[in-house]
Design a protein around this motif. Structure first.
Motif, short mmCIF file in Angstrom:
data_model
loop_
_atom_site.label_atom_id
_atom_site.label_comp_id
_atom_site.label_asym_id
_atom_site.label_seq_id
_atom_site.Cartn_x
_atom_site.Cartn_y
_atom_site.Cartn_z
N ALA A 412 2.02 2.22 -1.85
CA ALA A 412 2.53 3.56 -1.45
C ALA A 412 1.75 3.37 0.16
O ALA A 412 1.03 2.59 0.53
N GLN A 413 2.27 4.29 0.90
CA GLN A 413 1.97 4.37 2.27
C GLN A 413 0.49 4.91 2.30
O GLN A 413 -0.34 4.86 3.35
N THR A 414 0.07 5.70 1.16
CA THR A 414 -1.42 6.22 1.26
C THR A 414 -2.20 4.97 0.77
O THR A 414 -3.64 5.21 0.80
N GLY A 415 -1.83 3.62 0.60
CA GLY A 415 -2.66 2.58 0.12
C GLY A 415 -2.67 2.38 -1.27
O GLY A 415 -3.39 1.35 -1.67
N GLU A 416 -2.30 3.44 -2.17
CA GLU A 416 -2.48 3.39 -3.48
C GLU A 416 -1.38 2.59 -4.14
O GLU A 416 -0.52 2.30 -3.64
N VAL A 417 -1.64 2.19 -5.55
CA VAL A 417 -0.69 1.39 -6.21
C VAL A 417 0.66 2.33 -6.13
O VAL A 417 0.49 3.46 -6.61
N ALA A 418 1.85 1.76 -5.92
CA ALA A 418 3.23 2.40 -5.89
C ALA A 418 3.56 3.01 -7.16
O ALA A 418 2.87 2.39 -8.22
N ALA A 419 4.25 4.12 -7.22
CA ALA A 419 4.82 4.47 -8.33
C ALA A 419 6.13 3.70 -8.63
O ALA A 419 6.83 3.76 -8.05
N PHE A 420 5.90 3.01 -9.80
CA PHE A 420 7.07 2.18 -10.26
C PHE A 420 8.20 3.08 -10.85
O PHE A 420 7.81 4.08 -11.65
N LYS A 421 9.43 2.50 -10.53
CA LYS A 421 10.35 3.38 -11.05
C LYS A 421 10.60 3.37 -12.67
O LYS A 421 10.46 2.49 -13.17
N GLY A 422 10.47 4.63 -13.14
CA GLY A 422 10.56 4.69 -14.49
C GLY A 422 9.16 4.86 -15.24
O GLY A 422 9.06 4.82 -16.52
N TRP A 423 7.93 4.41 -14.63
CA TRP A 423 6.84 4.60 -14.99
C TRP A 423 6.38 5.96 -14.94
O TRP A 423 6.61 6.53 -14.09
N PRO A 424 5.34 6.19 -15.82
CA PRO A 424 4.70 7.40 -15.75
C PRO A 424 3.52 7.35 -14.81
O PRO A 424 3.22 6.32 -14.41
N PRO A 425 3.04 8.44 -14.40
CA PRO A 425 1.93 8.53 -13.37
C PRO A 425 0.62 8.01 -14.11
O PRO A 425 0.25 8.30 -15.15
N LEU A 426 0.16 6.92 -13.41
CA LEU A 426 -1.10 6.51 -13.99
C LEU A 426 -2.01 6.34 -12.96
O LEU A 426 -1.93 6.57 -11.77
N ALA A 427 -3.49 6.24 -13.65
CA ALA A 427 -4.62 6.16 -12.88
C ALA A 427 -4.99 4.68 -12.99
O ALA A 427 -4.77 4.19 -14.38
N TRP A 428 -5.37 3.93 -11.99
CA TRP A 428 -5.69 2.49 -12.11
C TRP A 428 -7.21 2.23 -12.29
O TRP A 428 -7.90 2.72 -11.16
N LEU A 429 -7.66 1.46 -12.90
CA LEU A 429 -8.99 0.87 -13.13
C LEU A 429 -9.10 -0.33 -13.18
O LEU A 429 -8.59 -1.13 -13.74
N VAL A 430 -9.75 -0.96 -12.17
CA VAL A 430 -10.30 -2.29 -12.04
C VAL A 430 -11.63 -2.38 -12.75
O VAL A 430 -12.59 -1.74 -12.58
N ILE A 431 -11.50 -3.53 -13.68
CA ILE A 431 -12.56 -3.77 -14.58
C ILE A 431 -13.38 -4.89 -14.31
O ILE A 431 -13.92 -5.29 -15.27
N ASP A 432 -13.35 -5.32 -12.97
CA ASP A 432 -14.41 -6.29 -12.57
C ASP A 432 -15.60 -5.93 -12.61
O ASP A 432 -16.14 -4.55 -12.67
N GLY A 433 -16.91 -6.71 -12.74
CA GLY A 433 -18.06 -6.21 -13.29
C GLY A 433 -18.60 -5.16 -12.20
O GLY A 433 -19.41 -4.32 -12.97
N LYS A 434 -18.35 -5.28 -11.08
CA LYS A 434 -19.09 -4.38 -10.34
C LYS A 434 -18.40 -2.80 -10.42
O LYS A 434 -19.25 -2.00 -9.91
N HIS A 435 -17.34 -2.73 -11.04
CA HIS A 435 -16.94 -1.24 -11.27
C HIS A 435 -17.15 -0.92 -12.76
O HIS A 435 -16.80 0.22 -12.98
N LEU A 436 -17.84 -1.50 -13.50
CA LEU A 436 -18.32 -1.10 -14.85
C LEU A 436 -19.82 -0.72 -14.81
O LEU A 436 -20.64 -1.08 -13.92
N VAL A 437 -19.93 0.27 -15.98
CA VAL A 437 -21.36 0.66 -15.74
C VAL A 437 -22.03 0.20 -16.96
O VAL A 437 -21.50 0.22 -18.03
N LYS A 438 -23.33 -0.30 -17.07
CA LYS A 438 -23.86 -0.79 -18.15
C LYS A 438 -24.52 0.36 -18.96
O LYS A 438 -25.04 1.23 -18.61
#
Length: 786
Positions: A412-438
């Motif tokens: 989207a214009q804000t830089g976030e993942v666009a809202a896909f047609k027909g999809w519910p509002p979603l929060a996106w979580l990247v699960i690469d190692g640096k984004h996870l907590v031990k």
């Protein structure tokens, strides 16, 4: 008409009309003199201002003829006026008086039915009044009208009238009007009079002369308006193909099932004394802590090189990190975002099985329900909209993905993942190692035992295009892994090459679930690599000495086209080549052709193992090698005509109207199978009758998520005998597969319910059409295995 003493002269004329005619006559004589002056020799004493018969020669009357200016061809002049025209006017007026009818107006010509367009004088060309000019240059004809040999018969026909409607050029618009310019070949006063007379004597259907100044377009419009706007009501109910509306009666000679009523076929029981782990997560913990360096999954790039090998220790640690992060680090308004039982979307490309594996098991450890879906490519993709509807019905609020995949999603214009047609509002979580907590050392997941709820939801797209979610419980997941382990004799440390999609169907059951239970090493071959190098899976079987390969018949077909020149490959290490779409009737051609080519390279005939499965019933049947106690493979050559009536009739292989199918093996361990009628009450079929295969097993799906109506029909079917007695106190699951039970208790599949086409009283299947085309001309019309 040269005789002027006829009765038409005696008709009295109105005073105004007589005066008008006298003026017209005088004007005509004056213009005639001017017109002929240039052609008469200048003789002294001749006066051209009067008619020749009235001239008296005299010396004082000699005049010079001025030069005439050329008139435009579109002008309407008096060059063709004559006394014949006057006679025509008088005749018409006399006829009006005799009939005692009113004079026609300019507007009465719209209903003219007759015209003189059909009576064209010889050697003339017709032109419309709008054009007003001569169509082609011609000579000046100075002969009188009576001198033309064919004019008099033509004029007689005109006077008699015509019943033919015409859209040709019209004449004067009212009595006494000036006629249009005549063609050059009839450019005499007599010819002009004939044209005027033809226009004047046009009649209506009641004999009233009207002027015919009606263009072809207006006449066509009038004819259209005369027609009724719509046909009579009764004509709407007249069908030219009434025989198609009749209910087709059954053919008295059609084949009918003659066998006995089938009985429920039971598979072998699950081994009781086998050291089964209590749950899939318990097996993962065991291998992750006791065999941390054992390879679990190897991912390849599009060049065929191994880019990552995930060990069981790494899979266990990454899954723990993700589970802890999902349960403890995601908050909304100071409350946990997720709670046990919530559904989470897994959005991963087919080229990244490593991250998908960690996400899937991380959700299971956190007691969440993963919903694997395809990566949306555009914001308004039609298939993605159906997936969005599924996610919305499942109440999904969070999507897991990788950093690389998220960067490729529309923004989207804000830089976030666009809202896909027909999809519910979603929060996106990247699960690469640096984004996870031990997690802390004292934190342990509680979901290590077999749960009672839903383990995961697998999507399925129906033939109408709608997407539904099939729930698989923890108990079904564990039962499926156990049944596959026993049927395929999986053992610890074996290597399996997987070409299929690892997010669903057989690719998920073998390459993600059962493999982890048995500490197997899976070599995942991305589909992009198969497009570049269709022989890559065979090369990996050879290089990794794989014991099992999981493919579809299409992969076998493509490798046949690419194998030329490959001499250093060997398939002798394979003990099972599982053909996941072996239920398709035309997969037999790929299996036979593949065996013919690679048998010389170490492939044994008994290694090829077709299987049948469906999203609702999971694995239904699979062929086992003889060393595992399976019967020898079978082929059935069936009459296509008999199959169209739902009847099994063995035929000869020489005919082109046959369908050759191969067995898909035996029923899965711990399962019971029966065949019921396709329509209506689920009565058991006869032994020589085609029906829908139903399965009673603990290793099937449990429901369509949120759809109670169709869930009862598909997952709670109770087959009954001809006498109306239920065959079991347990409900069966419909597989959507059409088939029968053959010799040695082998299952045969001839098509799918989604591809069923009913024409009259006969049934056809989309897969049968493909198989028939392959049988007729396999190399000219359709590639084998396609």
């Amino acid at each position: 008409m040269a005789d002027r003493g006829g009765p038409l002269e005696a008709a009295p004329l109105p005073a105004e009309l007589r005066e008008s005619l006298d003026i017209t006559q005088k004007g005509y004589e004056k213009k005639r003199a001017k017109l002929l002056a240039r052609y008469v020799p200048l003789v002294p004493g001749v006066n051209l201002s009067l008619p020749a018969e009235n001239k008296i020669p005299g010396p004082s009357q000699t005049t010079a003829v001025p030069k005439q200016k050329s008139r435009p061809t579109t002008s309407r002049d008096e060059r063709f006026r004559s006394d014949v025209h006057t006679e025509a006017v008088q005749a018409a007026l006399a006829k009006y008086k005799e009939r005692k009818m009113p004079m026609p107006s300019k507007r009465r010509s719209v209903l003219a039915h007759s015209s003189v367009g059909a009576y064209t004088p010889p050697d003339t060309s017709s032109a419309s009044e709008d054009e007003g000019s001569l169509r082609r240059p011609g000579r000046l004809a100075s002969t009188p009208l009576q001198s033309h040999p064919s004019v008099e018969p033509w004029l007689d026909r005109v006077i008699q009238g015509s019943s033919t409607s015409s859209s040709a050029s019209s004449t004067s618009s009212h009595v006494g009007a000036r006629p249009a310019a005549a063609p050059s070949t009839a450019a005499t006063p007599g010819a002009a009079a004939a044209t005027a007379l033809a226009g004047l004597v046009a009649h209506t259907h009641i004999g009233v002369p009207v002027n015919s100044r009606v263009s072809s377009k207006i006449q066509q419009l009038l004819n259209t308006l005369k027609r009724p706007k719509r046909p009579p009501l009764k004509e709407f109910f007249v069908d030219d193909f009434e025989e198609l509306l009749e209910v087709q009666q059954p053919d008295p000679n059609q084949p009918k099932p003659e066998g006995d009523q089938m009985v429920v076929l039971k598979g072998e029981p699950l081994s009781v004394g086998a050291p089964w782990p209590p749950s899939l997560l318990a097996a993962l913990q065991h291998w992750g802590t006791t065999q941390p360096k054992a390879p679990c999954l190897t991912a390849l790039d599009t060049a065929g090189k191994a880019i990552c090998t995930l060990t069981y220790g790494k899979l266990w640690s990454r899954s723990l990190k993700l589970a802890y992060t999902l349960l403890n680090k995601l908050t909304s308004k100071n409350e946990p975002l997720l709670k046990p039982g919530d559904r989470v979307a897994l959005v991963f490309p087919n080229s990244d099985p490593v991250m998908f594996l960690a996400a899937f098991y991380g959700c299971l450890l956190a007691e969440l329900v993963p919903v694997p879906v395809e990566v949306p490519l555009t914001r308004k993709d039609a298939g993605s909209q159906q997936v969005g509807f599924l996610l919305g019905s499942c109440g999904v609020t969070l999507a897991l993905t990788t950093d690389a995949c998220q960067k490729g999603l529309p923004k989207a214009q804000t830089g976030e993942v666009a809202a896909f047609k027909g999809w519910p509002p979603l929060a996106w979580l990247v699960i690469d190692g640096k984004h996870l907590v031990k997690p802390p050392k004292d934190w342990h997941p509680v979901a290590l035992d077999a749960g009672t709820g839903t383990a995961y939801i697998e999507y399925k797209t129906s033939k109408e295009g709608s997407t539904v979610g099939i729930t698989v419980s923890h108990a079904s997941l564990l039962a499926q892994c156990r049944a596959l382990t026993q049927a395929c004799a999986y053992s610890e440390g074996e290597t399996l090459t997987n070409v299929l999609d690892f997010k669903r169907d057989a690719g998920l059951w073998h390459g993600v679930l059962t493999s982890v239970m048995n500490r197997m090493h899976v070599v995942s071959i991305p589909y992009a690599l198969m497009k570049v190098n269709p022989l890559s899976w065979i090369q990996k079987v050879c290089s990794y000495k794989a014991q099992v390969a999981l493919v579809k018949s299409r992969d076998m077909h493509w490798s046949l086209l690419a194998q030329r020149g490959q001499r250093d490959v060997s398939l002798s290490s394979l003990r099972m080549l599982i053909v996941a779409d072996g239920a398709n009737p035309w997969s037999i051609s790929s299996c036979d052709a593949f065996l013919n080519v690679f048998q010389s390279r170490g492939l044994r005939p008994e290694v090829i193992c077709p299987c049948a499965s469906s999203s609702e019933a999971l694995t239904v049947a699979i062929r086992r090698p003889p060393d595992l106690g399976g019967p020898p493979p079978r082929k059935a050559v069936l009459s296509m005509s008999g199959l169209s009536y739902g009847v099994i009739r063995v035929d000869t292989e020489e005919k082109l109207s046959v369908l050759t199918v191969q067995d898909v093996g035996q029923v899965m361990p711990g399962a019971s199978v029966c065949v019921v009628k396709v329509e209506g009450t689920p009565y058991l079929c006869k032994t020589d009758e085609v029906g829908e295969i139903c399965v009673d097993s603990s290793a099937t799906g449990t429901a369509y998520y949120g759809l109670l109506g169709i869930t009862k029909n598909a997952f709670e079917t109770v087959p009954i005998t001809a006498g109306g007695v239920p065959v079991s106190d347990r409900p069966f699951t419909r597989t959507g597969l059409l088939g029968f039970i053959g010799p040695d208790s082998l299952v045969f599949v001839v098509g799918k319910l989604d591809g069923l086409m009913v024409v009259g009283v006969r049934r056809h299947n989309a897969d049968d059409v493909v198989a028939t085309a392959l049988a007729v001309e396999p190399m000219k019309f359709v590639y084998r295995g396609r």
